[in-house]
Design a protein around this motif. Structure first.
Motif: not given
Length: 351
Positions: A4-5, A24-26, A96-99, A165-168
């Motif tokens: 999401d970030a 992002e890969n695990g 995943v994010s966005g779908f 990630i920190e900003a998110y």
């Protein structure tokens, strides 16, 4: 959360020109994030590689190929628990994010991909629609055999992974992640989704099993339940199908269970041991077991002490008092005297 970030960062660049998705890969996430205050040290431990975020334009056809590579190590699904059977522990499995994506683990195929805010799945044969994909430079350059991404030109770079990630984290309400998002779903095979029983272990502050104790849990940030540990500190937790976060009521540290990924279902080289919670509680005093009535020791039966009797018994069993006995003997003596007198008188007469 991590994907999401990345997606939020990509949206700043796309500026509404095309849909944005992120992965992002695990294997790129090396530590769990604490539930509560997150420090920069926590972030550095979780993301130690100093990756850069790449952005590339992909098509639905490429998205399908990418997600099928994500499940290439799967080898079917257990029909009873729903657990995905894996050939090895793959760090290439994508968050995943966005779908949303529906996977068939029995055939290692993607059944559908649907973008956020859309209801119709993408056409896997579509090679023209443009979608902006954001991911770390390792995956976007073809790492973990994502060769379908390596030859694509860069749309741009979105900055450092850690900084993004920190900003998110500082800009959103993280309580939305108390419950897994359910963006990856599974279908096919004989497994029918249902409630399942997961195993967790509770340890004391000394690291020993918190044995034979009641503990209070919070599931997915809202649902409260109590469970009882066994002699080894293990407890059974019954939850609905899918992934769940669990913590003790007393603590913010969470564990993750998932019947599909096998966490809390099995202990093996891929999943490791059952998830562990550490309690600050001290064991409650054990109640003395109630002894069954028949098992209680019998008090020694003492012979009943009879009071000394003032009465005696005659040979025929008739009870007589001491005074009665004396009167009897006096009577006998008197009769004897009378008899002797009579005998004496008779003797004198004969003379």
């Amino acid at each position: 959360m991590v994907a999401d970030a990345f997606k939020q960062k990509g949206e700043e660049f796309a500026n509404g020109s095309m849909p944005v998705v992120a992965v992002e890969n695990g294997g790129g996430i090396r530590e769990k994030m604490p539930n509560g205050t997150i420090t920069r040290g926590d972030l550095m431990a979780a993301f130690p590689f100093s990756n850069t975020l790449y952005m590339k334009v992909v098509t639905p056809n490429i998205l399908y190929a990418m997600m099928e590579q994500s499940i290439v190590e799967m080898d079917g699904q257990d029909p009873e628990t729903g657990m995905l059977l894996q050939q090895s522990n793959s760090g290439g499995f994508l968050q995943v994010s966005g779908f949303n994506v529906v996977l068939d683990p029995d055939s290692d195929t993607v059944q559908s991909i649907t973008l956020d805010n859309e209801t119709t799945p993408l056409d896997r044969n579509d090679t023209s629609r443009e979608i902006l994909l954001v991911g770390n430079n390792y995956i976007m350059s073809g790492g973990s055999d994502y060769s379908m991404l390596s030859s694509l030109p860069k749309y741009g770079e979105a900055g450092g992974e850690l900084e993004t990630i920190e900003a998110y984290i500082q800009s959103v309400d993280l309580t939305q992640y108390a419950r897994p998002q359910g963006r990856i779903q599974y279908t096919g095979g004989s497994y029918q989704p249902k409630d399942y029983e997961a195993t967790i272990q509770v340890l004391s502050t000394e690291g020993s099993p918190f044995a034979n104790q009641s503990v209070d849990l919070v599931v997915d940030g809202t649902q409260e339940m109590s469970v009882k540990t066994d002699e080894n500190g293990y407890a059974k937790v019954t939850v609905s199908d899918g992934a769940h976060n669990i913590r003790l009521q007393e603590d913010n540290t969470e564990i993750y269970i998932d019947n599909y990924l096998g966490f809390g279902i099995i202990e093996d080289s891929i999943r490791g041991s059952y998830p562990v919670l550490n309690t600050m509680q001290t064991p409650a005093d054990q109640e003395e077991p109630t002894q069954p009535e028949e098992d209680k020791p019998q008090e020694e039966q003492k012979p009943e002490e009879k009071p000394e009797q003032e009465d005696s018994q005659t040979n025929d069993g008739t009870e007589t008092s001491t005074e009665t006995n004396m009167a009897l003997w006096i009577g006998i003596l008197a009769v004897s005297v009378v008899v002797l007198i009579i005998i004496g008188v008779l003797i004198k007469k004969k003379k």
